[in-house]
Scaffold this motif. Structure first.
Motif, PDB file in Angstrom:
ATOM      1  N   SER A   5       0.841  -1.191   0.000  1.00  0.00           N
ATOM      2  CA  SER A   5       0.000   0.000   0.000  1.00  0.00           C
ATOM      3  C   SER A   5       0.883   1.250   0.000  1.00  0.00           C
ATOM      4  N   HIS A   6       0.546   2.198  -0.851  1.00  0.00           N
ATOM      5  CA  HIS A   6       1.371   3.390  -1.001  1.00  0.00           C
ATOM      6  C   HIS A   6       0.616   4.637  -0.570  1.00  0.00           C
ATOM      7  N   THR A   7       1.391   5.652  -0.255  1.00  0.00           N
ATOM      8  CA  THR A   7       0.812   6.973  -0.020  1.00  0.00           C
ATOM      9  C   THR A   7       1.267   7.882  -1.162  1.00  0.00           C
ATOM     10  N   TYR A   8       0.423   8.832  -1.486  1.00  0.00           N
ATOM     11  CA  TYR A   8       0.619   9.652  -2.668  1.00  0.00           C
ATOM     12  C   TYR A   8       0.649  11.135  -2.327  1.00  0.00           C
ATOM     13  N   ILE A   9       1.251  11.892  -3.220  1.00  0.00           N
ATOM     14  CA  ILE A   9       1.211  13.348  -3.176  1.00  0.00           C
ATOM     15  C   ILE A   9       0.113  13.762  -4.154  1.00  0.00           C
ATOM     16  N   PRO A  10      -0.832  14.623  -3.765  1.00  0.00           N
ATOM     17  CA  PRO A  10      -1.812  15.087  -4.750  1.00  0.00           C
ATOM     18  C   PRO A  10      -1.081  15.713  -5.938  1.00  0.00           C
ATOM     19  N   LEU A  11      -1.538  15.403  -7.144  1.00  0.00           N
ATOM     20  CA  LEU A  11      -0.853  15.871  -8.348  1.00  0.00           C
ATOM     21  C   LEU A  11      -0.635  17.391  -8.333  1.00  0.00           C
ATOM     22  N   GLU A  12      -1.625  18.130  -7.835  1.00  0.00           N
ATOM     23  CA  GLU A  12      -1.477  19.591  -7.828  1.00  0.00           C
ATOM     24  C   GLU A  12      -0.407  20.069  -6.841  1.00  0.00           C
ATOM     25  N   GLN A  13       0.044  19.198  -5.934  1.00  0.00           N
ATOM     26  CA  GLN A  13       1.119  19.558  -4.991  1.00  0.00           C
ATOM     27  C   GLN A  13       2.468  18.953  -5.392  1.00  0.00           C
ATOM     28  N   TYR A  14       2.483  18.180  -6.458  1.00  0.00           N
ATOM     29  CA  TYR A  14       3.714  17.533  -6.910  1.00  0.00           C
ATOM     30  C   TYR A  14       4.657  18.586  -7.494  1.00  0.00           C
ATOM     31  N   PRO A  15       5.924  18.627  -7.032  1.00  0.00           N
ATOM     32  CA  PRO A  15       6.848  19.670  -7.521  1.00  0.00           C
ATOM     33  C   PRO A  15       7.012  19.697  -9.046  1.00  0.00           C
ATOM     34  N   ARG A  16       6.870  18.564  -9.708  1.00  0.00           N
ATOM     35  CA  ARG A  16       7.031  18.514 -11.163  1.00  0.00           C
ATOM     36  C   ARG A  16       5.689  18.496 -11.902  1.00  0.00           C
ATOM     37  N   LYS A  17       4.642  18.982 -11.265  1.00  0.00           N
ATOM     38  CA  LYS A  17       3.299  18.902 -11.856  1.00  0.00           C
ATOM     39  C   LYS A  17       3.206  19.574 -13.220  1.00  0.00           C
ATOM     40  N   TRP A  18       4.086  20.549 -13.482  1.00  0.00           N
ATOM     41  CA  TRP A  18       4.035  21.272 -14.755  1.00  0.00           C
ATOM     42  C   TRP A  18       4.167  20.331 -15.948  1.00  0.00           C
ATOM     43  N   ILE A  19       4.843  19.183 -15.774  1.00  0.00           N
ATOM     44  CA  ILE A  19       5.012  18.280 -16.921  1.00  0.00           C
ATOM     45  C   ILE A  19       3.678  17.711 -17.392  1.00  0.00           C
ATOM     46  N   PHE A  20       2.676  17.727 -16.511  1.00  0.00           N
ATOM     47  CA  PHE A  20       1.341  17.234 -16.885  1.00  0.00           C
ATOM     48  C   PHE A  20       0.379  18.385 -17.187  1.00  0.00           C
ATOM     49  N   ASN A  21       0.896  19.605 -17.162  1.00  0.00           N
ATOM     50  CA  ASN A  21       0.083  20.793 -17.459  1.00  0.00           C
ATOM     51  C   ASN A  21       0.675  21.604 -18.604  1.00  0.00           C
ATOM     52  N   HIS A  22       1.542  20.997 -19.377  1.00  0.00           N
ATOM     53  CA  HIS A  22       2.225  21.698 -20.467  1.00  0.00           C
ATOM     54  C   HIS A  22       1.245  21.957 -21.606  1.00  0.00           C
ATOM     55  N   LYS A  23       1.217  23.189 -22.082  1.00  0.00           N
ATOM     56  CA  LYS A  23       0.222  23.559 -23.104  1.00  0.00           C
ATOM     57  C   LYS A  23       0.373  22.776 -24.408  1.00  0.00           C
ATOM     58  N   ASP A  24       1.604  22.382 -24.745  1.00  0.00           N
ATOM     59  CA  ASP A  24       1.825  21.659 -26.002  1.00  0.00           C
ATOM     60  C   ASP A  24       1.530  20.164 -25.921  1.00  0.00           C
ATOM     61  N   LEU A  25       1.455  19.644 -24.696  1.00  0.00           N
ATOM     62  CA  LEU A  25       1.170  18.211 -24.505  1.00  0.00           C
ATOM     63  C   LEU A  25       0.084  18.065 -23.441  1.00  0.00           C
ATOM     64  N   PRO A  26      -1.130  18.442 -23.774  1.00  0.00           N
ATOM     65  CA  PRO A  26      -2.183  18.428 -22.761  1.00  0.00           C
ATOM     66  C   PRO A  26      -2.530  17.008 -22.287  1.00  0.00           C
ATOM     67  N   VAL A  27      -2.745  16.898 -20.986  1.00  0.00           N
ATOM     68  CA  VAL A  27      -3.169  15.641 -20.366  1.00  0.00           C
ATOM     69  C   VAL A  27      -4.623  15.843 -19.948  1.00  0.00           C
ATOM     70  N   SER A  28      -5.487  14.909 -20.309  1.00  0.00           N
ATOM     71  CA  SER A  28      -6.905  15.046 -19.963  1.00  0.00           C
ATOM     72  C   SER A  28      -7.089  14.993 -18.447  1.00  0.00           C
ATOM     73  N   GLU A  29      -8.164  15.610 -17.976  1.00  0.00           N
ATOM     74  CA  GLU A  29      -8.469  15.576 -16.541  1.00  0.00           C
ATOM     75  C   GLU A  29      -8.682  14.134 -16.081  1.00  0.00           C
ATOM     76  N   LYS A  30      -9.281  13.320 -16.941  1.00  0.00           N
ATOM     77  CA  LYS A  30      -9.492  11.905 -16.596  1.00  0.00           C
ATOM     78  C   LYS A  30      -8.147  11.215 -16.376  1.00  0.00           C
ATOM     79  N   ASP A  31      -7.194  11.435 -17.292  1.00  0.00           N
ATOM     80  CA  ASP A  31      -5.874  10.816 -17.132  1.00  0.00           C
ATOM     81  C   ASP A  31      -5.143  11.361 -15.907  1.00  0.00           C
TER      82      ASP A  31
END
Length: 159
Positions: free
Chosen positions: A2-28
């Motif tokens: 069992s693992h514990t997680y950091i919420p994606l919005e608090q992850y220091p590298r979250k920008w890689i999943f919010n990059h305008k040129d490579l959009p990640v869907s909210e579902k993903d």
């Protein structure tokens, strides 16, 4: 395990999943789970190395340091630079994991992201914004992928 997680919005590298040129869907995004440092260490120690903390430090006791662990090498950079979303061809042929397989994209001993194979395939370019030797593994599968900063990657089997 069992693992514990950091919420994606608090992850220091979250920008890689919010990059305008490579959009990640909210579902993903809902299936991309950065692990806490403690959980990342557990994954790394169990499936990668209990000696080395980064891929360039692998030594004789690590399965990934063994020459016969790696079967083929190819280039990921050209596929990453292209407009196409598909994984590099060798990777597509080598990995036959089910879409819902849990995968770990391991940047180092303290930075690991858990997701599913299906989500990784759709968003693989985002994961590789940091390309300093990450490993892709799935706990229930023996195949592994090691990405190199020079634009190459190796496919092989975990020991």
């Amino acid at each position: 395990m069992s693992h514990t997680y950091i919420p994606l919005e608090q992850y220091p590298r979250k920008w890689i999943f919010n990059h305008k040129d490579l959009p990640v869907s909210e579902k993903d995004k809902g299936h991309i789970h950065p692990l806490t440092q403690k959980s990342a260490m557990l994954v790394w120690n169990k499936w990668i190395s209990n000696k080395s903390s980064r891929s360039e430090q692998f030594d004789n006791g690590d399965w990934a340091a063994k020459q016969d662990a790696w079967k083929n090498m190819d280039h990921w950079q050209s596929a990453w630079d292209s407009e196409a979303a598909e994984l590099p061809e060798l990777l597509t042929h080598f990995i036959d994991w089910p879409d819902n397989a849990i995968v770990y994209f391991c940047y180092d001993k303290y930075q690991v992201i858990e997701t599913t194979w299906e989500v990784f395939v759709r968003n693989w370019k985002c994961f590789l914004f940091f390309d300093d030797g990450p490993l892709l593994i799935s706990p229930k599968q023996k195949q592994a992928v090691l990405f190199h900063q020079n634009g190459q990657y190796q496919v092989g089997h975990r020991g």
